[in-house]
Enzyme design. Sequence first.
Site, PDB file in Angstrom:
ATOM      1  CG  ASP A 183      19.577   1.413   5.150  1.00  0.00           C
ATOM      2  OD1 ASP A 183      18.732   2.080   5.777  1.00  0.00           O
ATOM      3  OD2 ASP A 183      19.855   0.245   5.437  1.00  0.00           O
ATOM      4  CB  ILE A 184      21.642   4.071   8.612  1.00  0.00           C
ATOM      5  CG1 ILE A 184      22.380   4.923   9.636  1.00  0.00           C
ATOM      6  CG2 ILE A 184      21.881   2.575   8.826  1.00  0.00           C
ATOM      7  CD1 ILE A 184      21.857   4.768  11.047  1.00  0.00           C
ATOM      8  CB  CYS A 196      -0.932   0.013   1.211  1.00  0.00           C
ATOM      9  SG  CYS A 196      -2.154  -1.300   1.170  1.00  0.00           S
ATOM     10  NE  ARG A 256      19.190   0.239   0.414  1.00  0.00           N
ATOM     11  CZ  ARG A 256      20.455   0.330   0.833  1.00  0.00           C
ATOM     12  NH1 ARG A 256      20.980  -0.635   1.551  1.00  0.00           N
ATOM     13  NH2 ARG A 256      21.168   1.388   0.533  1.00  0.00           N
ATOM     14  CB  SER A 257      11.941  -0.334   5.787  1.00  0.00           C
ATOM     15  OG  SER A 257      10.900   0.159   4.964  1.00  0.00           O
TER      16      SER A 257
END
Length: 329
Positions: free
Chosen positions: A205-206, A147, A182-183
Site C-alpha cells: 500500500d502507499i 468479481c 490494498r483496497s
Amino acid sequence: MADEKPHCKVVLATNIAKSLLEEVQDGLAKIGRKPLLVGFLSSTDPAARVYAEWTGKTANENGFAFELREIDREELEDALLDANNDAAVDGIIVYYPIFGNRQDQYLQQIVSIDKDVEGLSHRYIFNMYQNIRFLDHANTKKSILPCTPLAVIKILEYLRIYNTILPYGNRLHGRTVTVINRSEVVGRPLAALLANDGACVYSVDINDVQQFTRGEGLRKRRHEVHEKPGWTLENCLPISDVVISGVPGDKYKVPANLLRDGAVCINFSSDRNFSPDVKEKASIYVPAIGKVTIVVLLRNLLRIVQNKIDAAAEASRENVSEAVQTSES
C-alpha cells in the site's frame, strides 16, 4: 550479430475470457432461460459507466438479460430493496464508487445475498477471508467471490501459474506474489485469496507492506497477516514470480528495473501501471482484465441462479418426503 530482443508474451483479456465464456454457455444451456441481471448506476465516475456498458454488451451477447437503471444516489437504497423483492430479478450489481465513504459499504450489505453477483455481502466476504469455500456442509454450493479478485485468479489459472498437480487449495504453494493496492474491494481480497491458495503474498500500500501467508509448509487453514516494517517495493519485486498492480491514476508506474527476470505482470487498474519497458523483464504481461471480470460476473450470476434452483428442488423433495410420512402414519 545484434543481441536478440527479450521475448515477452502479451496476453489479452479477450482471449482469456473466451475459455470462461464456454463454461458459462454450458451452464446457461442447463438452466434453459435468460437470467436477468440488473445494474444500478448512480456514480459519476466515467469508468463506472464504461464498466456498465461492457456488462450489458457482454450479457446480451451471451444469452443473459441485462437492465441498467440510472438512479439518483439518494434514491438508490430504496431501489435496491425493491430489486431484492422482485422475483424477476436474478442478480444485482451496483457500480461504485457512489458516495466514496462508509455509505458505499452499507449499500453493499443491503443487496440480498441471493442476488449479490459481486460477492460483497458479509457472509461471502467472511467466507473468503476464512477460506470457507462452500455455503453448505455437503460442499455442493460454492460461495460467491468478488468479481475482480476472482478474475485475476482465473487469469493466473489460464497462465498455468496454478500448479494443477498439487491438491486443490494448495496450488500456489511455492509462488511469491506482490499485489500493489490494498483496497477493500480488490487489493486486500486478492491478497487473501492468493495466500489461501498457498502463495506468499506481499501486499503493498502507499504506507507499508504486509505479508499474507498460510505459514511454512501451509500449516494454517487460512491466511494470516504479518507487518513488514521498513519494506518497500525494492524488497518485494526482485523476489516475486508474479506482480499484480491496480493503482488508480495515470502517473504511477511499477519500476521495471526492480522486476525479477521472467516475472508475470498483470495490470487491473483502469490506467496502465506498467510502462512499455515491462516487456524487457516480464515473460508474460496482461495489460488489462476488464473483459475477464465481466465474464466472471456472469459466471457468478449463473452460480446464484443454479444455487436457487438446487435449493428449490431440495425443498420440493423434503415436502414430498414429509407428505409420504404423513400419509403412512
